[in-house]
Design an enzyme around this catalytic site. Structure first.
Site: not given
Ligand code: GLC
Length: 598
Positions: A295, A490
Site C-alpha cells: 500500500d 481512511e
C-alpha cells in the site's frame, strides 16, 4: 535543474544498466512478443533478456505527480498510479487517455519495450473522473446480498475504467469491518466474512473487461482494536483466518490479478513485513498466482522509523511483496533494493519470482497487444450504467422502521424535504469521489435524493425543500429528513468516541418533529450511527448508506416503485461507541440481516 540526488541516482543506474544490460535489441520477432505462444514461455523468454535494472524497475510503482514519462523510460518503471483525486487536466476521458498514452510511449521506449500498468482506485465507479457513474459504496452493495448485481457492477465499472486507458483498479476492498468506528467501514461489504466472500464476484466482473482487480487490504484491516485505521489486529491466527481470510480465499479462486497488503499490524507486527501471511499463507497455502502490491508507502512503516530504509525494503520484498507502491520515493526504493540485491540480502530468486508474477499478468491481460489506450466501447457515465447504479441504490436501501407512513403515495399531498444531504450529491457519494476525501457539493452527472423524489413523485406533487427545515407546518402530509455523515476517507473517518448524529441534523429533526408531521429519516452514512435515543420519535428510518450518483434509487423505495429488500450488512449497535457484531453476545438495536419490507 536536476537535483544533486537525482543526478547521483542517474549515474548509479546508468552504471548499473550499462554494466549488466544487453544493448537494445531488435525484439520485434522475439518469442515474448508472440501472442500465439504459451504465457509461461513468453515470460521465460522476456526474463532471459532482462537486466537487473529492468527487473527492479518492473517492481516499482510511482505516483503520476512524482514521475515524468522520460523518467519512466530512464528507470524502466513498471507501473504508475493515481492516488485518490490525482487527475490529469482536463479530468475527462480524453485527458486520462492522453496521460496514460504518454506514459505508455515512454515505457515502450525502454530496451525491451515492456508495457507499463496504470493503476487507480475505481472503488465505486471510476470515481476520480468527472462524469463517471458513481455506484453505492460497498456497505450498500453488501446490503443487497445480490451476487449477480455486483458482477454486473464490476463489468460496468471496468468498462468506464478501460475507456480512460487505465489497466488496473485497486478494488475491491474485501475487508471485514468489525468495528463501525473505523473510517473505512463503508468500504467493507459486511462484518460477516461469508457475505464479503459472496460479493467477490465483482472481481470476475471487473476482470471480464480485461482490467486487473485488486483484493485489498490483506490481512485483517477491518479487525483492528478500537476500529483504528492502520491499527493493530489483536487476534489469534485461528481467529484471523476465520474472520478475515475467507474473502481472500474467494478472490484467489476467482483468479484475482493482484492483492494489496494492509497497513495494519497483526499482534504488533506490520503485515507489510509478514512472510508468514504474505508468502506462507497467501502464496503457498492459497496458491495465489498473481502479484502482491504494497500500500501507499506501507513499506516505510515496517521499521517504525520515518523514511524508507534498507530494513524496510529488504523485509517487505523478502516477505513476498512483488511491487512497491512508492509514490514519491521510487528513486530511493530502486537504490536501496539494488544495494540489497548486490549484498545478497535479497536473492535473485525473489526478484525473479516477483517479475514472473508481474509479467505473467501483463501478458495474460494482453498489455503487449493493446498498448493503445481507450476502447471502442462508449459507456462512460451513460444511461445504461446509471440505470444499473439506480437498481443497486434501490436494492441497497434497508428499511429499519415504518409506522405505515411508507410507501408514500405519488400524489400524497404536500411533502416536505429537509436535511443537508437531500440535495447534495457529494454527501451522497462519500469519500473516494473526485478527490481522496470526497466532499459536499455537486458531482457532475449525478442526481440528488431530492431530485429523485421530485422525479418519482411526479409533476403534480407539491414538494418543498429546505435543508434546515424552515417553513415546515402541519399542512404537510409527511417530512423526509435526509441526514447523516459528511464525506471522509481512511483514518479521517475514524470516530473512536463513537458515531454520533450531527447536532445540526438533530436540530432539523427536532423542528420537523415539533410540527406534528410524520418524520421519515433517510440516513446517508458510511455505517450505522447512534440513533437509539432518537428512533422513538421517528415514523420511519431507512439506511441509505452512500448511494452515489443515482439518488433516485432512494426515491424508488420511498414511493414503493421498488419494495425494500435490503438487509443489514452489519449489526446496528445500541451505542455508537461500542462495537457490536452478531454472535458476540452484545445487545444490538438491529441485528445483522435485519430489514423490513412493504
Ligand atoms: C491508500 C489506500 C489504498 C489505496 C492506495 C492508493 O492509502 O489505503 O486503499 O488503494 O492508497 O490510492
Amino acid at each position: 535543474m536536476i537535483s544533486k540526488y537525482l543526478l547521483v541516482l542517474v549515474l548509479l543506474f546508468t552504471a548499473a544498466a550499462s554494466c549488466d544490460d544487453q544493448p537494445p535489441q531488435d525484439t520485434a520477432q522475439a518469442p515474448y512478443r508472440d501472442a500465439s505462444l504459451p504465457v509461461a514461455q513468453r515470460v521465460a523468454d522476456l526474463m532471459s533478456r532482462m537486466s537487473l535494472a529492468d527487473k527492479l524497475g518492473q517492481m516499482t510503482q510511482a505516483e503520476r505527480g512524482s514521475i515524468t514519462p522520460s523518467e519512466v523510460t530512464e528507470f524502466r518503471i513498471g507501473s504508475v498510479l493515481s492516488g485518490g483525486g490525482s487527475v490529469p487536466r482536463p479530468n475527462d476521458r480524453g485527458g486520462w487517455v492522453a496521460m496514460v498514452d504518454a506514459y505508455q510511449r515512454a515505457a515502450l521506449a525502454t530496451p525491451l519495450g515492456i508495457p507499463f500498468l496504470y493503476g487507480a482506485d475505481a472503488v465505486h465507479g471510476h470515481n476520480n473522473v468527472a462524469g463517471a457513474t458513481v455506484f453505492p459504496h460497498n456497505i450498500g452493495l453488501g446490503a443487497t446480498r445480490d451476487a449477480d448485481l455486483v458482477i454486473r457492477i464490476g463489468q460496468a465499472v471496468a468498462q468506464e475504467v478501460a475507456e480512460t486507458g487505465v489497466h488496473w483498479t485497486f478494488a475491491p476492498c474485501l475487508c471485514v469491518a468489525r468495528d463501525d468506528r473505523w473510517g473505512r467501514t463503508y468500504e467493507s461489504f459486511s462484518e460477516d466474512p461469508a457475505v464479503v466472500a459472496s460479493m467477490s464476484g465483482i472481481i470476475t466482473g471487473i476482470q471480464s473487461q480485461q482490467v486487473m482487480a485488486t483484493a485489498k487490504h490483506y490481512l485483517g484491516d477491518g479487525g483492528t482494536t478500537g476500529g483504528k485505521d492502520q491499527g493493530d489486529t489483536q487476534l489469534s491466527l485461528e481467529q484471523l483466518r476465520a474472520i478475515h481470510l475467507p474473502p481472500f480465499e474467494a478472490a484467489v479462486k476467482r483468479d484475482v490479478a493482484s492483492v494489496m497488503v494492509s497497513f495494519s499490524s497483526w499482534n504488533g507486527d506490520k503485515v507489510h513485513g509478514s512472510e508468514q501471511l504474505i508468502t506462507k499463507v497467501l502464496k503457498d497455502e492459497l496458491k495465489f498466482g498473481g502479484f502482491v502490491v504494497s500500500d501507499w508507502n506501507g513499506m516505510d512503516q515496517i521499521d517504525g522509523v520515518k523514511g524508507l530504509s534498507a530494513v524496510d525494503v529488504r523485509t517487505a520484498i523478502n516477505a513476498g511483496i512483488d511491487m512497491a507502491m512508492v509514490p514519491q520515493q521510487w528513486g530511493e526504493f530502486l537504490r536501496l533494493l539494488k544495494e540489497e540485491v548486490d549484498a545478497g540480502r535479497v536473492t535473485m530468486a525473489r526478484i525473479d519470482d516477483a517479475n514472473r508474477r508481474i509479467l505473467t499478468k501483463k501478458i495474460e491481460y494482453q498489455l503487449f497487444e493493446q498498448v493503445k489506450t481507450g476502447r471502442n466501447t462508449d459507456t462512460f457515465g451513460g444511461a445504461a450504467h446509471r440505470a444499473l447504479a439506480r437498481e443497486a441504490v434501490a436494492k441497497s436501501q434497508v428499511l429499519l422502521k415504518n409506522s405505515g407512513v411508507l410507501p408514500l403515495k405519488p400524489r400524497a399531498g404536500k411533502l416536505f424535504v429537509a436535511g443537508r444531504s437531500a440535495d447534495n450529491t457529494g454527501n451522497s457519494s462519500g469519500g473516494w469521489t473526485l478527490s481522496w476525501q470526497g466532499g459536499p457539493g455537486p458531482v457532475p452527472g449525478a442526481t440528488s435524493v431530492l431530485q429523485g423524489i421530485r422525479e418519482v413523485a411526479g409533476p403534480g406533487a407539491q414538494i418543498t425543500f429546505a435543508a434546515d427545515g424552515a417553513g415546515i407546518d402541519r399542512s404537510y402530509s409527511a417530512a423526509i429528513a435526509v441526514i447523516g455523515e459528511l464525506p471522509y476517507a481512511e483514518y479521517q473517518g475514524d470516530r473512536p468516541e463513537g458515531v454520533r448524529l450531527d447536532p445540526g441534523d438533530v436540530a432539523v429533526l427536532a423542528s420537523l418533529k415539533a410540527s406534528g408531521v410524520p418524520v421519515i429519516v433517510v440516513l446517508i452514512s458510511g455505517r450505522p450511527m447512534d440513533v437509539a435515543a432518537h428512533l422513538p420519535g421517528w415514523d420511519a428510518l431507512v439506511a441509505g448508506w452512500l448511494p452515489g450518483s443515482e439518488g433516485a434509487g432512494v426515491a424508488d423505495v420511498l414511493f414503493g416503485r421498488v419494495s425494500p429488500t435490503g438487509k443489514l450488512p452489519v449489526a446496528w449497535p445500541v451505542d455508537g461507541g461500542q462495537p457490536a457484531n452478531t454472535g458476540d453476545g452484545k445487545a444490538v438495536l438491529f441485528p445483522l440481516g435485519f430489514g423490513l419490507t412493504y
